[in-house]
Design a protein around this motif. Sequence first.
Motif, PDB file in Angstrom:
ATOM      1  N   ALA A   1       0.887  -1.223   0.033  1.00 42.92           N
ATOM      2  CA  ALA A   1       0.010   0.082  -0.144  1.00 42.92           C
ATOM      3  C   ALA A   1       0.830   1.309   0.124  1.00 42.92           C
ATOM      4  O   ALA A   1       2.039   1.318   0.281  1.00 42.92           O
ATOM      5  N   PRO A   2       0.380   2.329  -0.430  1.00 39.27           N
ATOM      6  CA  PRO A   2       1.153   3.773  -0.235  1.00 39.27           C
ATOM      7  C   PRO A   2       1.697   3.773   1.170  1.00 39.27           C
ATOM      8  O   PRO A   2       0.709   3.732   2.200  1.00 39.27           O
ATOM      9  N   ALA A   3       2.743   4.299   1.358  1.00 41.14           N
ATOM     10  CA  ALA A   3       3.417   4.418   2.675  1.00 41.14           C
ATOM     11  C   ALA A   3       4.556   5.603   2.539  1.00 41.14           C
ATOM     12  O   ALA A   3       5.185   5.808   1.702  1.00 41.14           O
ATOM     13  N   MET A   4       4.668   6.244   3.578  1.00 35.91           N
ATOM     14  CA  MET A   4       5.436   7.219   3.814  1.00 35.91           C
ATOM     15  C   MET A   4       6.828   6.676   4.290  1.00 35.91           C
ATOM     16  O   MET A   4       7.011   5.922   5.531  1.00 35.91           O
ATOM     17  N   ILE A   5       7.977   6.480   3.470  1.00 34.00           N
ATOM     18  CA  ILE A   5       9.268   5.604   3.790  1.00 34.00           C
ATOM     19  C   ILE A   5       9.799   6.041   4.976  1.00 34.00           C
ATOM     20  O   ILE A   5      10.397   5.499   5.788  1.00 34.00           O
ATOM     21  N   GLU A   6      10.004   7.639   5.090  1.00 35.13           N
ATOM     22  CA  GLU A   6      10.785   8.124   6.102  1.00 35.13           C
ATOM     23  C   GLU A   6      10.121   7.657   7.570  1.00 35.13           C
ATOM     24  O   GLU A   6      10.774   7.234   8.530  1.00 35.13           O
ATOM     25  N   ASP A   7       8.766   7.614   7.691  1.00 36.81           N
ATOM     26  CA  ASP A   7       7.977   7.108   8.927  1.00 36.81           C
ATOM     27  C   ASP A   7       8.590   5.598   9.290  1.00 36.81           C
ATOM     28  O   ASP A   7       8.649   5.340  10.179  1.00 36.81           O
TER      29      ASP A   7
ATOM     30  N   VAL B   1      12.429   1.403  -2.919  1.00 35.59           N
ATOM     31  CA  VAL B   1      10.979   1.047  -3.052  1.00 35.59           C
ATOM     32  C   VAL B   1      10.312   1.909  -3.932  1.00 35.59           C
ATOM     33  O   VAL B   1      10.321   3.199  -4.112  1.00 35.59           O
ATOM     34  N   PRO B   2       9.516   1.382  -5.204  1.00 32.87           N
ATOM     35  CA  PRO B   2       8.755   1.894  -6.339  1.00 32.87           C
ATOM     36  C   PRO B   2       8.135   3.081  -5.561  1.00 32.87           C
ATOM     37  O   PRO B   2       7.534   3.053  -4.689  1.00 32.87           O
ATOM     38  N   ALA B   3       7.985   4.392  -6.172  1.00 35.68           N
ATOM     39  CA  ALA B   3       7.300   5.533  -5.891  1.00 35.68           C
ATOM     40  C   ALA B   3       5.913   5.288  -6.179  1.00 35.68           C
ATOM     41  O   ALA B   3       5.616   4.581  -7.323  1.00 35.68           O
ATOM     42  N   HIS B   4       4.902   5.573  -5.211  1.00 30.43           N
ATOM     43  CA  HIS B   4       3.574   5.589  -5.645  1.00 30.43           C
ATOM     44  C   HIS B   4       3.242   6.891  -6.573  1.00 30.43           C
ATOM     45  O   HIS B   4       3.614   7.930  -6.385  1.00 30.43           O
TER      46      HIS B   4
ATOM     47  N   LEU C   1       5.186   9.245  -1.764  1.00 32.62           N
ATOM     48  CA  LEU C   1       5.005   7.869  -0.870  1.00 32.62           C
ATOM     49  C   LEU C   1       5.629   6.751  -1.824  1.00 32.62           C
ATOM     50  O   LEU C   1       5.762   6.892  -3.106  1.00 32.62           O
ATOM     51  N   GLY C   2       6.122   5.730  -1.040  1.00 35.60           N
ATOM     52  CA  GLY C   2       6.254   4.526  -1.679  1.00 35.60           C
ATOM     53  C   GLY C   2       5.253   3.399  -1.484  1.00 35.60           C
ATOM     54  O   GLY C   2       4.359   3.663  -1.209  1.00 35.60           O
ATOM     55  N   VAL C   3       5.397   2.433  -2.460  1.00 30.50           N
ATOM     56  CA  VAL C   3       4.376   1.660  -2.389  1.00 30.50           C
ATOM     57  C   VAL C   3       5.183  -0.026  -1.753  1.00 30.50           C
ATOM     58  O   VAL C   3       6.138  -0.370  -2.383  1.00 30.50           O
TER      59      VAL C   3
END
Length: 212
Positions: free
Chosen positions: A58-64, A202-205, A90-92
């Motif tokens: 799912a879309p996610a904030m990688i830094e978090d 990580v692939p970008a959303h 966001l990354g996926v």
Amino acid sequence: QIAVSVQRLREDMARLSGVDAEIIESMCEDLTLIEASVQLIAQVKEHLIGPAREYMPAPAMIEDVVRDTVQVMGIAPEIIHFTVAPDLPLGVADTTQLSRAFRYVLQNALEATEAIAAPRIDVEIDLVEEKGVRYVVTRIADNGPGVTDANLDKIWVSFYTTRGAKHAGLGLPACLQILKQIEGKAVARKRPEGGMVFELYVPAHTGNAPHG
């Protein structure tokens, strides 16, 4: 079941009488090998098979995800230093599995710097584009001793380790599998100034606006 059977055999052997002590010792050594094999199988299942069946991208904030992983691991703030590019998309990814991937690499960095007087881990999060595909890449660098050129390509191989029998050599291969599962990748390279850099792509959303 195997572990239980081994324990029962140990108890039965303890009650034996009139048996050559060397034979008993040899049998105990064999049981110890069986126990070690069972533990290794369990580690393989956890590290390599587990991520394959627990997959919810799912879309996610990688830094978090990275910062949460650092906090859970209890890494001292004076050791780790962040540099985050602005306006990252966001990354996926499956955040649970991605956190595991970050943990494997961060743990590797911690172990690599155990003997360093002033250990340092640098985390850089950036956006890169390769062949028309955008990735949110997290670079995790340490100031440890690094690895030799001959060993550099081996670190992604299951069961390969330079840190003794206590390390099964499964963390980095599992990290690579997690990244491949989301059509990302993991790259390792030596730092010119010493130490290692691991890059997790990580692939970008593409469906969400960037955040900053």
